[in-house]
Motif scaffolding. Sequence first.
Motif, PDB file in Angstrom:
ATOM      1  N   ALA A   1      -1.824   4.397  -8.985  1.00 58.65           N
ATOM      2  CA  ALA A   1      -1.908   3.519  -7.818  1.00 58.65           C
ATOM      3  C   ALA A   1      -2.541   2.188  -8.194  1.00 58.65           C
ATOM      4  N   ARG A   2      -3.592   2.232  -8.987  1.00 58.55           N
ATOM      5  CA  ARG A   2      -4.244   0.983  -9.403  1.00 58.55           C
ATOM      6  C   ARG A   2      -3.323   0.141 -10.280  1.00 58.55           C
ATOM      7  N   PRO A  51      -8.620  -3.034  -2.439  1.00 61.34           N
ATOM      8  CA  PRO A  51      -7.983  -1.754  -2.109  1.00 61.34           C
ATOM      9  C   PRO A  51      -8.831  -0.567  -2.566  1.00 61.34           C
ATOM     10  N   SER A  52      -8.708   0.526  -1.831  1.00 53.94           N
ATOM     11  CA  SER A  52      -9.340   1.779  -2.227  1.00 53.94           C
ATOM     12  C   SER A  52      -8.265   2.854  -2.269  1.00 53.94           C
ATOM     13  N   VAL A  53      -8.380   3.723  -3.255  1.00 50.03           N
ATOM     14  CA  VAL A  53      -7.382   4.772  -3.465  1.00 50.03           C
ATOM     15  C   VAL A  53      -8.085   6.119  -3.459  1.00 50.03           C
ATOM     16  N   THR A  54      -7.563   7.048  -2.658  1.00 50.82           N
ATOM     17  CA  THR A  54      -8.054   8.422  -2.683  1.00 50.82           C
ATOM     18  C   THR A  54      -6.869   9.340  -2.935  1.00 50.82           C
ATOM     19  N   ALA A  55      -7.095  10.338  -3.774  1.00 48.38           N
ATOM     20  CA  ALA A  55      -6.048  11.310  -4.089  1.00 48.38           C
ATOM     21  C   ALA A  55      -6.645  12.708  -4.028  1.00 48.38           C
ATOM     22  N   GLU A  56      -5.941  13.594  -3.345  1.00 47.29           N
ATOM     23  CA  GLU A  56      -6.368  14.987  -3.232  1.00 47.29           C
ATOM     24  C   GLU A  56      -5.223  15.865  -3.714  1.00 47.29           C
ATOM     25  N   ALA A  98       0.833  -1.206   0.000  1.00 52.08           N
ATOM     26  CA  ALA A  98       0.000   0.000   0.000  1.00 52.08           C
ATOM     27  C   ALA A  98       0.869   1.258   0.000  1.00 52.08           C
ATOM     28  N   GLN A  99       1.946   1.247   0.763  1.00 53.74           N
ATOM     29  CA  GLN A  99       2.826   2.409   0.817  1.00 53.74           C
ATOM     30  C   GLN A  99       3.511   2.646  -0.528  1.00 53.74           C
ATOM     31  N   TYR A 100       3.950   1.573  -1.168  1.00 55.18           N
ATOM     32  CA  TYR A 100       4.592   1.688  -2.479  1.00 55.18           C
ATOM     33  C   TYR A 100       3.623   2.272  -3.511  1.00 55.18           C
ATOM     34  N   ALA A 101       2.399   1.756  -3.517  1.00 57.33           N
ATOM     35  CA  ALA A 101       1.401   2.258  -4.476  1.00 57.33           C
ATOM     36  C   ALA A 101       1.090   3.729  -4.211  1.00 57.33           C
ATOM     37  N   ALA A 102       1.038   4.122  -2.938  1.00 59.94           N
ATOM     38  CA  ALA A 102       0.765   5.522  -2.609  1.00 59.94           C
ATOM     39  C   ALA A 102       1.915   6.427  -3.063  1.00 59.94           C
ATOM     40  N   GLN A 103       3.143   5.984  -2.901  1.00 61.35           N
ATOM     41  CA  GLN A 103       4.284   6.787  -3.331  1.00 61.35           C
ATOM     42  C   GLN A 103       4.330   6.938  -4.847  1.00 61.35           C
ATOM     43  N   ARG A 104       4.057   5.861  -5.566  1.00 61.88           N
ATOM     44  CA  ARG A 104       4.023   5.940  -7.032  1.00 61.88           C
ATOM     45  C   ARG A 104       2.903   6.869  -7.497  1.00 61.88           C
ATOM     46  N   ALA A 105       1.749   6.787  -6.841  1.00 60.70           N
ATOM     47  CA  ALA A 105       0.622   7.642  -7.201  1.00 60.70           C
ATOM     48  C   ALA A 105       0.931   9.106  -6.900  1.00 60.70           C
ATOM     49  N   LEU A 106       1.621   9.353  -5.801  1.00 59.70           N
ATOM     50  CA  LEU A 106       1.987  10.731  -5.465  1.00 59.70           C
ATOM     51  C   LEU A 106       2.892  11.321  -6.535  1.00 59.70           C
ATOM     52  N   ALA A 107       3.845  10.543  -7.024  1.00 62.82           N
ATOM     53  CA  ALA A 107       4.746  11.041  -8.066  1.00 62.82           C
ATOM     54  C   ALA A 107       3.971  11.423  -9.324  1.00 62.82           C
ATOM     55  N   ALA A 108       2.945  10.665  -9.658  1.00 66.41           N
ATOM     56  CA  ALA A 108       2.150  10.969 -10.853  1.00 66.41           C
ATOM     57  C   ALA A 108       1.201  12.143 -10.614  1.00 66.41           C
ATOM     58  N   ALA A 109       0.637  12.247  -9.423  1.00 65.94           N
ATOM     59  CA  ALA A 109      -0.379  13.268  -9.162  1.00 65.94           C
ATOM     60  C   ALA A 109       0.216  14.640  -8.875  1.00 65.94           C
ATOM     61  N   ARG A 110       1.394  14.700  -8.298  1.00 63.22           N
ATOM     62  CA  ARG A 110       1.927  16.002  -7.911  1.00 63.22           C
ATOM     63  C   ARG A 110       2.752  16.679  -8.991  1.00 63.22           C
ATOM     64  N   ALA A 111       2.975  15.999 -10.094  1.00 61.53           N
ATOM     65  CA  ALA A 111       3.716  16.611 -11.199  1.00 61.53           C
ATOM     66  C   ALA A 111       2.975  17.843 -11.687  1.00 61.53           C
ATOM     67  N   GLU A 112       3.696  18.722 -12.347  1.00 63.58           N
ATOM     68  CA  GLU A 112       3.097  19.992 -12.782  1.00 63.58           C
ATOM     69  C   GLU A 112       1.861  19.773 -13.647  1.00 63.58           C
TER      70      GLU A 112
END
Length: 137
Positions: free
Chosen positions: A71-72, A86-91, A46-60
């Motif tokens: 994440a999925r 699993p459930s994924v939320t991104a803000e 779960a932590q790995y998926a969250a970190q990968r998702a953060l890299a994609a979501a926070r890009a410019e």
Amino acid sequence: MTGFLRRLRGDRGAVSTQLVLVAPALMLIALLAVQFALAWHARHIAQYAAQRALAAARAEDGTAAAGRAQARRSLAALGSRALTSPSVTAERTTARTTVRVKGTVMRLLPIPGLVLQASGTASGPTERLTTPTGDQP
């Protein structure tokens, strides 16, 4: 000599009885150790998926939807057996991006009430272009 033989006959079957009582308890302890190791592993997934998702979501040019999709994809690549449903939320705001991945750990033992959850959270500043301020050299 006959007293010695009586004592031997009185203990007959004691080892079998002890084995019948101790072996299931040892097996239960071993399976509980494996269950909690599996929960630890699911937390890392779960932590790995969250970190990968953060890299994609926070890009410019990234979005919260891109983070959820990443994440999925990461969860699918790692396999979904350890972390089920699993459930994924991104803000994503202009200043900060946060991604949370939660799920249920696969159960090895059908013990009522033993439902373990695993989650991972990653948060960081949202990337944006800025211009320098102040005096130029």
